[in-house]
Write a protein that holds these residues in place. Structure first.
Motif, PDB file in Angstrom:
ATOM      1  N   SER A  30      -0.854 -29.820   9.224  1.00 23.67           N
ATOM      2  CA  SER A  30      -2.088 -29.021   9.711  1.00 23.67           C
ATOM      3  C   SER A  30      -1.783 -27.702   9.924  1.00 23.67           C
ATOM      4  N   LEU A  31      -0.542 -27.359  10.743  1.00 23.45           N
ATOM      5  CA  LEU A  31      -0.188 -25.936  11.272  1.00 23.45           C
ATOM      6  C   LEU A  31      -0.105 -25.250   9.990  1.00 23.45           C
ATOM      7  N   VAL A  32       0.822 -25.658   8.821  1.00 21.73           N
ATOM      8  CA  VAL A  32       1.136 -24.736   7.674  1.00 21.73           C
ATOM      9  C   VAL A  32      -0.551 -24.572   6.955  1.00 21.73           C
ATOM     10  N   ARG A  33      -1.308 -25.529   7.011  1.00 19.62           N
ATOM     11  CA  ARG A  33      -2.656 -25.151   6.475  1.00 19.62           C
ATOM     12  C   ARG A  33      -3.364 -24.068   7.309  1.00 19.62           C
ATOM     13  N   GLY A  34      -3.461 -24.184   8.380  1.00 15.01           N
ATOM     14  CA  GLY A  34      -3.765 -23.142   9.522  1.00 15.01           C
ATOM     15  C   GLY A  34      -3.342 -21.902   9.213  1.00 15.01           C
ATOM     16  N   LEU A  35      -2.019 -21.980   9.198  1.00 11.65           N
ATOM     17  CA  LEU A  35      -1.245 -20.389   8.950  1.00 11.65           C
ATOM     18  C   LEU A  35      -1.650 -19.842   7.583  1.00 11.65           C
ATOM     19  N   THR A  36      -1.718 -20.728   6.598  1.00 12.84           N
ATOM     20  CA  THR A  36      -2.152 -20.315   5.121  1.00 12.84           C
ATOM     21  C   THR A  36      -3.694 -19.948   5.192  1.00 12.84           C
ATOM     22  N   LEU A  37      -4.570 -20.539   5.679  1.00 11.43           N
ATOM     23  CA  LEU A  37      -5.936 -20.120   6.183  1.00 11.43           C
ATOM     24  C   LEU A  37      -6.188 -18.774   6.837  1.00 11.43           C
ATOM     25  N   LEU A  38      -5.164 -18.500   8.048  1.00 10.25           N
ATOM     26  CA  LEU A  38      -5.329 -17.398   8.586  1.00 10.25           C
ATOM     27  C   LEU A  38      -4.640 -16.221   7.851  1.00 10.25           C
ATOM     28  N   GLY A  39      -3.754 -16.323   7.052  1.00 11.20           N
ATOM     29  CA  GLY A  39      -3.097 -15.316   6.204  1.00 11.20           C
ATOM     30  C   GLY A  39      -4.248 -14.943   5.148  1.00 11.20           C
ATOM     31  N   SER A  40      -4.591 -15.864   4.592  1.00 13.96           N
ATOM     32  CA  SER A  40      -5.561 -15.679   3.400  1.00 13.96           C
ATOM     33  C   SER A  40      -6.825 -14.886   3.981  1.00 13.96           C
TER      34      SER A  40
END
Length: 170
Positions: free
Chosen positions: A3-13
């Protein structure tokens, strides 16, 4: 962890999307930075009775022969005599010379006379049926034999002639 990786990916996007949107909007609404147009040639005038040099005469050469590159070779040789190179290509004219034909409505034009003096072959004349921007139109045929070794590169003009001489930029 996922969920942390998904959150960082979403934030980066989201950051990339926001940055791209702002940059795109700036490019869309900005003024175009265009340079002032630079003249490509300098106007020169030769008056009646003055000397017309070959470096003020543009020659367009067209190939009506089966010999590949003949118009290009003729143009290179004319340029060696100081003439300005114009359009080079295969002829679409109805004139089909065996040697050399100049397309002109005025045989007495000093530019035409100066160009005609360059050829070994007897020059024939025909009415223009090929369109070019400016200059003398020469058509070479299969029996074209080249330029004379020593020819005049200037002639006295019997009229006022305006020529646009290309500017060579450093």
């Amino acid at each position: 962890m996922s969920s942390l990786v998904r959150g960082l990916t979403l934030l980066g996007s989201a950051v990339v999307l926001l940055f791209g949107g702002v940059l795109g909007f700036q490019l869309l609404t900005s003024r175009a930075d265009t340079a002032d147009p630079v003249p490509t040639c300098m106007n020169r005038t030769v008056k009646d009775g003055e000397r017309l040099d070959s470096n003020l005469v543009t020659v367009n050469v067209f190939n009506a022969s089966t010999r590949s590159g003949l118009a290009n070779r003729a143009t290179i040789n004319l340029q060696a005599n100081g003439f300005l190179g114009g359009t080079i290509g295969n002829s679409t004219s109805s004139a089909k010379p065996s040697r050399v034909t100049i397309l002109t409505a005025d045989r007495k034009d000093p530019r035409v006379r100066l160009v005609a003096k360059q050829f070994k072959d007897k020059v024939k004349y025909a009415k223009p049926d090929v369109t070019v921007e400016t200059g003398v139109i020469v058509i070479v045929g299969n029996k074209y034999s080249g330029l004379k070794s020593k020819t005049p590169t200037k002639i006295t003009s019997d009229r006022t002639i305006r020529a646009c001489v290309p500017i060579v930029l450093p």
